[in-house]
Structures are given as structure tokens and as C-alpha cells.
Design a protein around this motif. Structure first.
Motif, short mmCIF file in Angstrom:
data_model
loop_
_atom_site.label_atom_id
_atom_site.label_comp_id
_atom_site.label_asym_id
_atom_site.label_seq_id
_atom_site.Cartn_x
_atom_site.Cartn_y
_atom_site.Cartn_z
N LEU A 1 26.84 2.97 -35.12
CA LEU A 1 26.91 3.98 -36.19
C LEU A 1 28.16 3.66 -36.95
N GLN A 2 29.27 3.34 -36.50
CA GLN A 2 30.39 3.33 -37.18
C GLN A 2 30.36 2.35 -38.10
N LYS A 3 29.51 1.21 -37.94
CA LYS A 3 29.55 0.12 -38.66
C LYS A 3 28.58 0.47 -39.90
N ILE A 4 27.75 1.46 -39.66
CA ILE A 4 27.02 1.87 -40.95
C ILE A 4 27.55 3.04 -41.56
N VAL A 5 28.07 3.92 -41.33
CA VAL A 5 28.75 5.14 -41.79
C VAL A 5 30.13 5.30 -41.96
N GLY A 6 31.07 4.45 -41.09
CA GLY A 6 32.38 4.60 -41.16
C GLY A 6 32.88 5.51 -40.09
N ILE A 7 34.00 5.46 -39.71
CA ILE A 7 34.60 6.13 -38.69
C ILE A 7 34.72 7.88 -38.80
N THR A 8 34.83 7.95 -40.06
CA THR A 8 35.14 9.78 -40.32
C THR A 8 33.65 10.34 -40.18
N ARG A 9 32.65 9.70 -40.53
CA ARG A 9 31.27 10.45 -40.46
C ARG A 9 30.98 10.08 -38.88
#
Length: 264
Positions: free
Chosen positions: A153-161
Motif C-alpha cells: 500500500l505504501q508503494k501505491i499511496v505513500g507513507i502519509t495515506r
């Protein structure tokens, strides 16, 4: 490989359907109403994807759920009952769609929680009906996602989201998931199968070798430096340049006809 492959026998909580005419195979989570995934089922799902990857009559694999929900997640007590060795294989098993050389489509509707979300993230395409809700609710159990969910998920939407989803166990509706790049496409619930089959037909129309090469290249270079990724892309391009399918594609383009790709 045929449908009598022992890897496709005695399946726990899911079934496999092969439609040779459409060159499509379906892995169907089949423990309604919520399609809860057990621990043994995870090993079997991995084996099923491996078997279908070897099936000459299958070009595209669809992962979907029976009924109104894709999956509410894993069988909770199973985590306490499993050995450390079993738990250590969770992410490897759920990554089977990503390792599969063929395109894999997740057709999501209703609840897509926990391992249901994680295995969907391991697929190449996620078509979400408007009823879909995505979530990684493990924080409510005093845990974290254990099958690659937070990492993918972090690869797709980034660390904040990702922190917003994981650390708050937030449910993300289909429209927001599409806006954030989690879902490839969003459709009305009644149109989910039609949209899925349309994508299957589109993918089947491309050259199999080029499809496999593109998937592996993109997966392998996800964490690579830009210079490394460009270098690997060039090598892949050069190899495909020598393929019969590429020659057929070029000739068909100039002759204004549909190419007849043979996968070599």
C-alpha cells in the motif's frame, strides 16, 4: 497442467474455474457470506496460482469472491493456533498473484478487508464495484498487517495515506480508493463481471510474451534506481525485438490486420 492437477483438488474455501474458450481462469473465494480466509487456504491459494501459471490454456487469471463481499479477511483464531513457521509464510503465499507471470485481475465488491485487501494488492489490476470498502483493520486486534499489505500500500499511496489507513484501521470506500490509485477502475456493482471480462478480453489480445515481460520488468524495477530500471527495460526490449510475436505485430500493423500472436 489440467483441471485434474492435484494442486486444484480438495480446496478449502475457494474453487477454481477454467474457461478455455475465453482463456480465462477464475479463483473464486467461496465461503459466503464473508469469504473468510483460513490459514490452510493460504497455502492452497498459492498452489492454485502456481498451477494456473503453468496452464497453457489460461492467459488471464481473475480473483473474485462469491456473493456480495470479496472477503472480510482471515480467520482470526487461526493466527493463535498456527506455528511460527506457518505465520512466517503468510506474505509469501499471498504474494502468489504478483509472482504469477500472467496478468491477474482482482474483482472487488463489498468488504475487502485484511488478507482480502492484501491479496488484491498483490494482483496487477483491481476493478472495484461501488460497494467496495478496503481496510487493514489489524490494529483493532493489537496487530499489524502481516501479508504484505502495508508495504504494498505504501508503494501505491505513500507513507502519509498508508499511516492513515493502517494506524487508524480506516475503511476506504471505492471512490476514494480509485482517486488514490488503489483501484484501477470503479464500476457499478451490477457491471463488475462485465468490466472484468472486458479487461480479460483486452489483455488476451496482446502478445503473451510481451505481457509476461512487461509484468516482470515492472515488478523487478519497482524499487530500482531510475538508471537501473532504464537499463533493464532496454535489455527486455532487445530480447522482445527478436521474438516472432514482435515481427508478427509489425507485419500486422503495416498490413492493417489483427495480429495472430503465438507467444514466442
Amino acid at each position: 497442467m489440467t483441471e485434474t492437477d492435484p494442486r486444484l483438488a480438495g480446496l478449502d474455501g475457494f474453487r477454481v474455474e477454467v474457461d478455455a474458450d475465453r482463456q480465462r481462469a477464475d479463483v473464486v473465494l467461496d465461503r459466503p457470506p464473508f469469504n473468510v480466509v483460513t490459514m490452510p487456504q493460504r497455502d492452497q491459494l498459492r498452489a492454485a496460482f502456481e498451477a494456473l501459471d503453468e496452464h497453457d490454456g489460461v492467459r488471464v487469471i481473475v480473483l473474485r469472491g462469491e456473493g456480495e463481499h470479496f472477503s472480510s479477511g482471515g480467520y482470526i483464531k487461526g493466527f493463535l493456533e498456527s506455528s511460527p513457521e506457518t505465520v512466517s509464510r503468510l506474505a509469501w503465499n499471498i504474494a502468489a498473484p504478483a509472482r504469477c507471470s500472467k496478468p491477474v485481475i482482482a474483482a472487488n465488491r463489498g468488504y475487502c478487508f485484511g488478507v482480502g485487501f492484501e491479496i488484491s494488492l498483490a494482483c496487477d489490476f483491481r476493478i472495484a464495484s461501488e460497494t467496495t470498502e478496503y481496510a487493514l483493520p489489524e490494529q483493532r486486534l493489537g496487530q499489524i498487517p502481516g501479508s504484505g499489505g502495508s508495504a504494498r500500500l505504501q508503494k501505491i499511496v505513500g507513507i502519509t495515506r498508508t499511516k492513515d489507513i493502517v494506524m487508524r484501521s480506516r475503511r476506504i470506500p471505492a471512490r476514494q480508493a480509485y482517486d488514490w490509485g488503489i483501484a484501477t477502475e470503479i464500476v457499478a456493482d451490477a457491471e463488475l463481471e462485465a468490466a472484468t471480462q472486458a479487461l480479460v478480453e483486452e489483455l488476451v489480445g496482446f502478445a503473451p510474451l510481451a505481457q509476461r515481460t512487461a509484468k516482470k520488468l515492472l515488478n523487478d524495477t519497482e524499487d530500482a534506481l531510475l538508471t537501473t530500471a532504464i537499463e533493464l527495460e532496454g535489455h527486455c526490449y532487445s530480447r522482445l525485438r527478436m521474438s516472432d510475436d514482435f515481427r508478427e505485430g509489425v507485419e500486422a500493423f503495416h498490413e492493417k490486420r489483427k495480429p495472430a500472436f503465438r507467444g514466442r
